[in-house]
Design a protein around this motif. Structure first.
Motif, PDB file in Angstrom:
ATOM      1  N   ILE B  81      56.763  85.421  60.398  1.00 26.62           N
ATOM      2  CA  ILE B  81      55.688  84.902  59.758  1.00 26.62           C
ATOM      3  C   ILE B  81      55.661  83.440  59.488  1.00 26.62           C
ATOM      4  O   ILE B  81      54.705  82.830  59.921  1.00 26.62           O
ATOM      5  CB  ILE B  81      55.566  85.830  58.586  1.00 26.62           C
ATOM      6  CG1 ILE B  81      55.052  87.206  58.851  1.00 26.62           C
ATOM      7  CG2 ILE B  81      54.260  85.247  57.847  1.00 26.62           C
ATOM      8  CD1 ILE B  81      55.216  88.238  57.973  1.00 26.62           C
ATOM      9  N   LEU B  85      53.227  80.554  60.807  1.00 33.76           N
ATOM     10  CA  LEU B  85      52.055  80.017  60.052  1.00 33.76           C
ATOM     11  C   LEU B  85      52.203  78.725  59.724  1.00 33.76           C
ATOM     12  O   LEU B  85      53.154  78.426  58.904  1.00 33.76           O
ATOM     13  CB  LEU B  85      52.143  80.839  58.736  1.00 33.76           C
ATOM     14  CG  LEU B  85      51.472  82.272  58.641  1.00 33.76           C
ATOM     15  CD1 LEU B  85      51.650  82.807  57.340  1.00 33.76           C
ATOM     16  CD2 LEU B  85      50.076  82.255  59.372  1.00 33.76           C
ATOM     17  N   LEU B  90      47.079  78.450  57.816  1.00 31.21           N
ATOM     18  CA  LEU B  90      46.727  78.858  56.357  1.00 31.21           C
ATOM     19  C   LEU B  90      45.379  78.493  55.921  1.00 31.21           C
ATOM     20  O   LEU B  90      44.859  79.122  54.969  1.00 31.21           O
ATOM     21  CB  LEU B  90      48.012  78.188  55.329  1.00 31.21           C
ATOM     22  CG  LEU B  90      49.342  78.913  55.779  1.00 31.21           C
ATOM     23  CD1 LEU B  90      50.462  77.917  55.101  1.00 31.21           C
ATOM     24  CD2 LEU B  90      49.609  80.262  55.204  1.00 31.21           C
ATOM     25  N   LEU B  93      42.877  80.520  56.954  1.00 28.70           N
ATOM     26  CA  LEU B  93      42.937  82.004  56.133  1.00 28.70           C
ATOM     27  C   LEU B  93      42.177  81.616  54.757  1.00 28.70           C
ATOM     28  O   LEU B  93      41.286  82.622  54.710  1.00 28.70           O
ATOM     29  CB  LEU B  93      44.307  82.551  56.068  1.00 28.70           C
ATOM     30  CG  LEU B  93      45.057  83.315  57.290  1.00 28.70           C
ATOM     31  CD1 LEU B  93      46.665  83.208  56.839  1.00 28.70           C
ATOM     32  CD2 LEU B  93      44.333  84.318  57.405  1.00 28.70           C
ATOM     33  N   LEU B 140      44.825  88.101  51.935  1.00 27.37           N
ATOM     34  CA  LEU B 140      45.727  87.309  52.786  1.00 27.37           C
ATOM     35  C   LEU B 140      46.926  87.867  53.315  1.00 27.37           C
ATOM     36  O   LEU B 140      47.581  87.529  54.249  1.00 27.37           O
ATOM     37  CB  LEU B 140      45.929  85.847  51.703  1.00 27.37           C
ATOM     38  CG  LEU B 140      44.808  85.332  51.518  1.00 27.37           C
ATOM     39  CD1 LEU B 140      45.039  84.057  50.266  1.00 27.37           C
ATOM     40  CD2 LEU B 140      44.255  84.276  52.698  1.00 27.37           C
ATOM     41  N   LYS B 141      47.547  88.582  52.143  1.00 30.35           N
ATOM     42  CA  LYS B 141      49.070  89.183  52.718  1.00 30.35           C
ATOM     43  C   LYS B 141      48.583  90.217  54.000  1.00 30.35           C
ATOM     44  O   LYS B 141      49.435  90.047  55.051  1.00 30.35           O
ATOM     45  CB  LYS B 141      49.464  89.907  51.481  1.00 30.35           C
ATOM     46  CG  LYS B 141      50.048  89.401  50.405  1.00 30.35           C
ATOM     47  CD  LYS B 141      50.691  90.491  49.549  1.00 30.35           C
ATOM     48  CE  LYS B 141      51.006  89.701  48.014  1.00 30.35           C
ATOM     49  NZ  LYS B 141      51.263  90.584  47.131  1.00 30.35           N
ATOM     50  N   ILE B 144      48.159  87.984  56.996  1.00 27.63           N
ATOM     51  CA  ILE B 144      49.321  87.430  57.532  1.00 27.63           C
ATOM     52  C   ILE B 144      49.942  88.241  58.191  1.00 27.63           C
ATOM     53  O   ILE B 144      50.713  88.290  59.205  1.00 27.63           O
ATOM     54  CB  ILE B 144      50.104  86.713  56.296  1.00 27.63           C
ATOM     55  CG1 ILE B 144      49.241  85.618  55.665  1.00 27.63           C
ATOM     56  CG2 ILE B 144      51.582  86.316  56.560  1.00 27.63           C
ATOM     57  CD1 ILE B 144      49.816  84.878  54.461  1.00 27.63           C
ATOM     58  N   LYS B 145      50.182  89.749  57.487  1.00 26.38           N
ATOM     59  CA  LYS B 145      51.205  90.697  58.057  1.00 26.38           C
ATOM     60  C   LYS B 145      50.738  90.989  59.339  1.00 26.38           C
ATOM     61  O   LYS B 145      51.496  91.220  60.532  1.00 26.38           O
ATOM     62  CB  LYS B 145      51.293  91.843  57.270  1.00 26.38           C
ATOM     63  CG  LYS B 145      51.920  91.606  56.107  1.00 26.38           C
ATOM     64  CD  LYS B 145      52.012  92.983  55.008  1.00 26.38           C
ATOM     65  CE  LYS B 145      52.851  92.635  53.890  1.00 26.38           C
ATOM     66  NZ  LYS B 145      52.746  93.777  52.865  1.00 26.38           N
TER      67      LYS B 145
END
Lengths: 505, 158
Positions: B81, B85, B90, B93, B140-141, B144-145
């Motif tokens: 990750i 990123l 970012l 996002l 957001l988590k 990202i995951k």
């Protein structure tokens, strides 16, 4: 970073904070273009209050200058009539022209000289007691000023009395100086002889040992000369009020006019009724905290059109002095403007009701549709136009300087006014899910009152002793905004032309 | 400053508008700067204020973030990750967050405001601020995951 991304804040902070992106050249170009416009606008608005104050001072200076320029100059006739009771100012010769010459051989009355010699020459003017020359007597040589005329005593009889008494040392000297000043101007002059008149006003008896006037022999019987010795002196006393009342024509206009106007203008109470069309030119200022895109003065200026408004009222005027008066009254001003068609969005108002919100220069309008379908937050509706009407009841107070020229008078003045909000409402054509409808709503954010400064110059024409008509161009400039807690603060300014009638009491 | 604008705008175009408007305000109000802090900090505050004013001027859309737990079990490794990123990802996002979540997240994480201050700035309650921050983090988590930057959060009207 932990496995479950608990430090996601740090991840974003570290990842983005140091990131640099190049700014497109178009953005800098846009900033540059906008700044040029904003700078001009900024400097135009930055010194608004300073300019208004300078305008105030300028008009005050102009008013003062006009007052000084139009103030009647000191008239010697006026001053002489005010300062001494035994002198009269000059008058055209025909009004004081002598009658037919005294015939030879007329009786020399012991108290029969009834002539007043009036001088038209410059300088101190004095009525000089004269003795009628007698054919049997030695001719009297009398010194008279140039252009001297003789006034019959009966012409001025009601206003003139004689004071035949020994003069005090001071007054005697003063009077003698006055006489000698006149008599020494032109030397010996031919004096027209007059008939005797029993309406004697001034008597000089040459036989009287106490009389100060003594005849002096002259080779020409038609000439006379008075030789005055400081013993006793007969002083004519003029009552100017009586003279004015009965023989106004013998007094010069300049001596009579100020007294008349003074009596009329001082402490005069008057009432004016006026109506005026007003040209509105509102001044808008952004509230730094609340203004934003769509809610700033540029957008509002673009959307709104101001209309001619009207005002009317009654003004009471009280003359403190001949020139200065104070005013107070009651006025009503109704102004209106229109907002061009647009889209409004629904959002909760301060009471929690969801209504369409419309921003204008006066404040915020929350529009409720009349139909059964009420808007939810975020709903939009089209407006086909909105008219805003504000009505204020004003209490003006001011001071003015009156400059009178005949029937016409000018009165520059300045003052302040408290305007109390009477009503502020809008009418909007709304296209909502209920269909097209006309709705009315009050304006939120208006202050209950605002202050304004007034300055103007009026012109008035007297139709009679008690009534006059006039017009008065007036600038009304708001000193405080009409609204608060709104994105844009609005200062309501007017240029009005008041036309009205004034009644004096 | 453009990065600040990119964080507050929903896309690059809006970020450019915020930057333009903010810098015009900076130049117009430069006389108000009293040399009490850094000029950069002052400019940044003006830019953020401009962005928040844009947010306040919009009709209030109440967005609700929906989460769909990933049942495939394909959670990316931490290192992977981190390596994948970059700043641009970012930023994308953050830009995809609904405006009220984006504002709360930016103010809390980047500007360092407390929830009480954020509530005052955005005219929302303190609880709403906390809730929005929590939802924004969770969303957001998840993204990202999953490595999913494409979907846009579903908006709902309250």
């Amino acid at each position: 970073m932990s496995t479950d991304l608990h430090d996601i804040d740090d991840l974003f902070r570290d990842g983005i904070e140091e990131h640099r992106e190049p700014v497109p050249a178009l953005v800098w170009e846009g900033i540059s273009n906008d700044l040029d416009k904003k700078q001009a606008h900024y400097y135009r608005h930055k010194y608004y209050r300073t300019k208004m104050a300078a305008l105030f001072l300028l008009v005050i200076c102009l008013a003062g200058g006009t007052y000084v320029a139009f103030q009647p100059s000191a008239d010697p006739g006026e001053s002489s009539s005010k300062t001494k009771s035994n002198t009269v100012t000059g008058k055209p010769a025909r009004e004081f022209s002598s009658k037919s010459p005294q015939k030879e051989g007329d009786q020399p009355g012991s108290n029969t000289s009834k002539y007043l010699q009036q001088s038209n020459t410059e300088g101190p003017e004095a009525a000089v007691p004269a003795k009628l020359p007698d054919a049997n007597e030695a001719p009297v040589e009398q010194s008279l000023p140039a252009n001297a005329t003789i006034l019959r005593a009966k012409d001025v009889l009601p206003g003139i009395t004689t004071s035949h008494q020994p003069a005090s040392a001071g007054s005697k000297k003063k009077n003698l100086n006055k006489v000698s000043a006149n008599t020494s101007v032109a030397g010996n002059r031919n004096v027209s002889r007059k008939k005797q008149d029993n309406n004697s006003m001034v008597s000089i008896n040459p036989a009287d040992p106490n009389n100060s006037v003594k005849p002096v022999a002259s080779p020409d019987p038609g000439f006379s000369r008075l030789t005055i010795t400081p013993r006793y002196f007969t002083v004519p006393v003029f009552d100017l009020q009586a003279l004015t009342a009965t023989h106004r024509s013998i007094l010069p206009q300049s001596a009579a006019a100020p007294a008349r106007s003074g009596l009329r203008n001082t402490h005069v109470f008057s009432l004016s009724v006026f109506a005026a069309p007003n040209l509105s030119f509102d001044h808008l200022e952004d509230d730094a905290r609340l203004a934003g895109p769509g809610q700033n003065r540029q957008d509002i200026h673009r959307r709104e059109n101001e209309h001619v408004s009207f005002s009317g009222g009654v003004i009471a005027d009280y003359g403190l002095t001949e020139k200065i008066s104070i005013q107070a009254g009651l006025t009503i001003t109704s102004s209106s403007n229109t907002i061009s068609p647009g889209v409004v969005y629904a959002r909760p108002d301060n009471n929690g009701h969801t209504r369409y919100e419309l921003h204008c220069s006066s404040g915020t309008v929350y529009i409720s549709p009349k139909g059964t379908i009420q808007p939810a937050a975020g709903d939009s509706a089209k407006t086909s136009g909105t008219s805003v009407r504000l009505t204020y009841v004003g209490i003006p107070a001011g001071v003015s300087f009156r400059i009178k020229t005949g029937r016409l008078s000018f009165y520059p003045g300045l003052g302040v006014g408290l305007n109390i909000l009477a009503s502020g409402k809008t009418t909007t054509g709304l296209s909502s899910p209920n269909g097209n409808e006309i709705t009315t709503a009050p304006v939120s954010g208006l202050k209950p009152a605002y202050m304004e400064g007034q300055i103007g110059v009026g012109m008035e024409y007297d139709l009679g002793n008690r009534i006059s008509v006039g017009i008065r161009p007036t600038a009304r400039m708001a000193l405080t905004p009409i609204n608060k807690e709104t994105p844009v603060r609005s200062f309501q300014n007017f240029l009005s032309v008041q036309a009205g009638v004034r009644l004096r009491f | 400053m453009f990065t600040v604008c990119l964080r507050y705008g929903k896309d690059r175009h809006e970020a450019e508008e915020i930057l333009q408007e903010g810098f015009i305000r900076v130049f117009s109000s430069l006389h108000q700067f009293r040399n009490e802090g850094s000029l950069e900090g002052w400019i940044r505050r003006v830019i953020v204020t401009t962005a928040l004013q844009r947010f306040r001027s919009r009709p209030p859309l109440h967005a609700v973030l929906t989460f769909q737990p990933d049942e495939s079990g394909g959670v990316m490794e931490e290192e992977l990750i981190e390596s994948r990123l970059g700043a641009k990802e970012l930023l994308v996002l953050v830009q995809k967050l609904p405006s009220v979540y984006r504002a709360v997240f930016n103010l809390y994480v980047f500007e360092g405001y407390r929830h009480k201050e954020i509530a005052g700035l955005l005219n929302i309650s303190e609880g709403t601020s906390k809730s929005n921050l929590y939802d924004a983090r969770q969303w957001l988590k998840e993204k990202i995951k999953k490595g999913d930057h494409q979907p846009v959060p579903k908006k709902k009207f309250l």
